[in-house]
Design an enzyme around this catalytic site. Structure first.
Site, PDB file in Angstrom:
ATOM      1  N   ASP A   1       0.802  -1.224   0.000  1.00 22.59           N
ATOM      2  CA  ASP A   1       0.000   0.000   0.000  1.00 22.59           C
ATOM      3  C   ASP A   1       0.832   1.270   0.000  1.00 22.59           C
ATOM      4  O   ASP A   1       0.302   2.366  -0.217  1.00 22.59           O
ATOM      5  CB  ASP A   1      -0.941   0.018   1.207  1.00 22.59           C
ATOM      6  CG  ASP A   1      -2.220  -0.771   0.965  1.00 22.59           C
ATOM      7  OD1 ASP A   1      -2.502  -1.085  -0.209  1.00 22.59           O
ATOM      8  OD2 ASP A   1      -2.935  -1.071   1.939  1.00 22.59           O
TER       9      ASP A   1
ATOM     10  N   HIS B   1       6.118  -1.534  -6.980  1.00 20.57           N
ATOM     11  CA  HIS B   1       7.184  -2.441  -6.575  1.00 20.57           C
ATOM     12  C   HIS B   1       7.604  -3.240  -7.805  1.00 20.57           C
ATOM     13  O   HIS B   1       6.796  -3.951  -8.416  1.00 20.57           O
ATOM     14  CB  HIS B   1       6.696  -3.378  -5.472  1.00 20.57           C
ATOM     15  CG  HIS B   1       6.377  -2.671  -4.186  1.00 20.57           C
ATOM     16  ND1 HIS B   1       7.321  -1.998  -3.442  1.00 20.57           N
ATOM     17  CD2 HIS B   1       5.208  -2.532  -3.514  1.00 20.57           C
ATOM     18  CE1 HIS B   1       6.755  -1.474  -2.367  1.00 20.57           C
ATOM     19  NE2 HIS B   1       5.476  -1.780  -2.394  1.00 20.57           N
TER      20      HIS B   1
ATOM     21  N   GLY C   1      -2.267  -0.950  -8.708  1.00 19.79           N
ATOM     22  CA  GLY C   1      -1.097  -0.099  -8.887  1.00 19.79           C
ATOM     23  C   GLY C   1       0.001  -0.356  -7.880  1.00 19.79           C
ATOM     24  O   GLY C   1       0.827   0.515  -7.627  1.00 19.79           O
ATOM     25  N   LYS C   2       0.041  -1.567  -7.307  1.00 21.65           N
ATOM     26  CA  LYS C   2       1.000  -1.842  -6.233  1.00 21.65           C
ATOM     27  C   LYS C   2       2.243  -2.591  -6.704  1.00 21.65           C
ATOM     28  O   LYS C   2       3.358  -2.290  -6.276  1.00 21.65           O
ATOM     29  CB  LYS C   2       0.308  -2.659  -5.133  1.00 21.65           C
ATOM     30  CG  LYS C   2      -0.874  -1.957  -4.480  1.00 21.65           C
ATOM     31  CD  LYS C   2      -1.569  -2.894  -3.480  1.00 21.65           C
ATOM     32  CE  LYS C   2      -2.783  -2.249  -2.842  1.00 21.65           C
ATOM     33  NZ  LYS C   2      -3.465  -3.173  -1.888  1.00 21.65           N
ATOM     34  N   VAL C   3       2.051  -3.595  -7.563  1.00 25.98           N
ATOM     35  CA  VAL C   3       3.149  -4.479  -7.960  1.00 25.98           C
ATOM     36  C   VAL C   3       3.165  -4.610  -9.475  1.00 25.98           C
ATOM     37  O   VAL C   3       2.135  -4.874 -10.102  1.00 25.98           O
ATOM     38  CB  VAL C   3       2.993  -5.878  -7.321  1.00 25.98           C
ATOM     39  CG1 VAL C   3       4.087  -6.822  -7.820  1.00 25.98           C
ATOM     40  CG2 VAL C   3       3.034  -5.781  -5.804  1.00 25.98           C
TER      41      VAL C   3
END
Length: 350
Positions: free
Chosen positions: A262, A278, A306-308
């Protein structure tokens, strides 16, 4: 009724075989991982995950987070995690309170985990003050020493709000001065300026010690130490913003997994629209996505948030204690860590 001497003898029998933590330096897993890469199913997944972790280590721009949930520390992986930190193979830790407090800090105080040679009725274990983690035992009386030490640390600090990182740093300082185990992750993190975050910190022995501290301070009408969960999120996001390229080595899932992922979204909320997802991510878990158990998402699914990024991610569906030592040994022996610059992210908050 049994007398106390009989109980003591029975307890000693049950707590007679210590868990021995695996040393990833003592064997070279590279040939095994290379062979697994030519296989299929979970073997090939593990080989690809190991390759992605080695790419993190070889990338001079990459900050690596070790993310731990579950009981692998108690089960024998504690020294493996410590070696990753000592060898500059991770730059930050996000974990459950149990992994950090009830397991690592607990052993740092000189206590041990034990293999269950047999599993009698759990009420029998309760009568003997033995706590069970699957086939691993902890002496509850020793665990209470952990609770009381957390209380002592809280009593020594100035009242006010602390992120879990700031409080765990004080735990590391305590172990550096009074600890009885060289290989403690908490101690080594303090000595190497590697931050440790526990977003659910009080869900552990730390909670008992801190509650006792607060209750006594409230009774005496004195200010007390508090845990600031928002500060945790802010500090970890601050590291993500300054680090740029990041990689995740995740053991289990749960709160630590979501928390570290997050930070990308939080950075965007703060106006950093150019923040990188990430770049690298590995998760070792036995959880299934169909019932929401896998923190309700695979790594590919996390891309929709939209995190990894999806280019260099790998799920490995296996019990972590059986495969993490292979991954870590391979990476240690390939030696990409030898050329990495220490990040020392804890200094960011001095």
């Amino acid at each position: 009724m049994t007398d106390s001497k009989t109980n003591d003898q029975r307890k000693a029998e049950l707590l007679s075989k210590q868990v021995e933590h695996i040393d990833i330096r003592s064997f070279d897993a590279r040939p095994i991982i290379d062979a697994m890469g030519k296989m299929s199913f979970t073997s090939r997944d593990l080989a690809r995950a190991t390759d992605i972790y080695n790419q993190m280590l070889a990338d001079p721009k990459c900050t690596i987070f070790l993310v731990i949930a579950g009981s692998t520390s108690a089960g024998g992986c504690m020294d493996a995690y410590a070696e990753l930190l000592r060898s500059n193979m991770i730059d930050g830790v996000v974990a459950t309170g149990a992994s950090i407090v009830d397991m690592d800090f607990f052993e740092g105080l000189g206590h041990k985990h034990y293999q269950a040679l047999e599993v009698p009725d759990d009420m029998t274990l309760r009568s003997l003050y033995i706590d069970r983690i699957y086939d691993t035992y902890i002496d509850e009386e020793q665990l209470q020493d952990c609770d009381n030490t957390i209380y002592k640390i809280a009593e020594s600090l100035n009242p006010g709000g602390y992120s879990s990182r700031a409080f765990i740093r004080e735990m590391g300082r305590y172990l550096s001065e009074h600890g009885k185990k060289e290989n403690s992750l908490v101690k080594l993190a303090y000595e190497h300026d590697v931050p440790i975050f526990c977003p659910a910190f009080v869900d552990s022995s730390a909670g008992f010690g801190l509650v006792k501290h607060q209750v006594e301070r409230i009774r005496d009408k004195k200010p007390y130490v508090m845990l600031d969960a928002a500060a945790d999120f802010r500090e970890l996001t601050d590291i993500k913003i300054k680090a740029g390229t990041t990689g995740l080595l995740m053991i289990g899932g749960g709160v630590p997994k979501n928390f570290v992922q997050d930070t990308v979204v939080c950075a965007e909320v703060l106006g950093h629209e150019d923040i990188e997802m990430h770049k690298y991510a590995v998760q070792i878990t036995v959880a299934d996505v169909r019932d929401g158990a896998c923190s309700s998402s695979t790594l590919k699914e996390a891309a929709s948030w939209g995190k990894v990024d999806t280019a260099l991610e790998q799920m490995v569906y296996a019990e972590a204690g059986s495969v993490l030592p292979l991954l870590a040994s391979d990476a240690w022996h390939r030696g990409f860590w030898k050329n990495r610059e220490p990040r020392a992210w804890s200094k960011l908050f001095d």
